[in-house]
Design an enzyme around this catalytic site. Structure first.
Site, PDB file in Angstrom:
ATOM      1  N   GLN A  35       0.830  -1.208   0.000  1.00  0.00           N
ATOM      2  CA  GLN A  35       0.000   0.000   0.000  1.00  0.00           C
ATOM      3  C   GLN A  35       0.864   1.258   0.000  1.00  0.00           C
ATOM      4  O   GLN A  35       0.573   2.236   0.678  1.00  0.00           O
ATOM      5  CB  GLN A  35      -0.935  -0.008   1.209  1.00  0.00           C
ATOM      6  CG  GLN A  35      -1.894  -1.177   1.187  1.00  0.00           C
ATOM      7  CD  GLN A  35      -2.767  -1.238   2.429  1.00  0.00           C
ATOM      8  OE1 GLN A  35      -2.817  -0.327   3.235  1.00  0.00           O
ATOM      9  NE2 GLN A  35      -3.471  -2.341   2.588  1.00  0.00           N
ATOM     10  N   CYS A  36       1.927   1.233  -0.784  1.00  0.00           N
ATOM     11  CA  CYS A  36       2.924   2.299  -0.826  1.00  0.00           C
ATOM     12  C   CYS A  36       2.859   2.980  -2.191  1.00  0.00           C
ATOM     13  O   CYS A  36       2.474   2.361  -3.181  1.00  0.00           O
ATOM     14  CB  CYS A  36       4.312   1.671  -0.604  1.00  0.00           C
ATOM     15  SG  CYS A  36       5.715   2.769  -0.771  1.00  0.00           S
ATOM     16  N   GLY A  37       3.256   4.230  -2.243  1.00  0.00           N
ATOM     17  CA  GLY A  37       3.327   4.924  -3.522  1.00  0.00           C
ATOM     18  C   GLY A  37       4.293   4.256  -4.487  1.00  0.00           C
ATOM     19  O   GLY A  37       4.175   4.416  -5.705  1.00  0.00           O
TER      20      GLY A  37
END
Length: 162
Positions: A35-37
């Site tokens: 759930q990271c950029g």
């Protein structure tokens, strides 16, 4: 035996993985998060895996929840996210810490041989460590460095005769 080859970790499926199995291979170790950029880098890592696995590249992802709680899931959720969203079939390990007193030995080792800019700490998800065929660390790459930007360094390492 090189210190890197004395390490081990547990796969996402709960199986022990001995790093001496990677002798003679080029290894890319990455701390990951779903759930990271930077999560879309999974696609670039998978592309590198597909392109160079047969030539001796091993990519190992270590999910980590230490940065912005961006890997909150359990092993099943992590596996589904990697597989469904990015078609990942390179080695994913069980979730680990990369910094602090509970940092996994793999990351303690890698940070000691390839300290970061100003500090040894890993600053964010998708920090990458490239290890040569001899088990020696070659280079550390920042999270914002996309997998395709390190392809030439990987090719060079694969061509090395050691």
């Amino acid at each position: 035996m090189n210190d890197f080859y004395k390490l081990s970790a547990t796969s996402l499926q709960g199986q022990p993985i001995e790093f001496n199995n990677f002798e003679g291979k080029v290894v890319l170790v990455v701390n990951t998060a779903s759930q990271c950029g930077f999560t879309p880098q999974y696609a670039g890592l998978q592309t590198l895996h597909e392109k160079y696995h047969q030539q001796g590249l091993v990519i190992i992802g270590f999910p980590c929840n230490q940065f912005g709680k961006q890997e909150p899931g359990d092993a099943t959720q992590i596996k589904q996210g990697c597989l469904i969203n990015y078609g990942v079939d390179f080695q994913i390990m069980s979730k680990v810490d990369v910094n602090g007193k509970h940092a996994h030995p793999v990351f303690r080792h890698l940070k000691s041989v390839l300290p970061g800019f100003l500090t040894r700490k890993i600053k964010w998800n998708f920090t990458k460590f490239l290890i040569g065929k001899d088990g020696n660390a070659i280079k550390r790459f920042a999270p914002f460095t996309k997998p395709q930007q390190i392809e030439s360094t990987i090719v060079k390492a694969l061509q090395n005769k050691s």
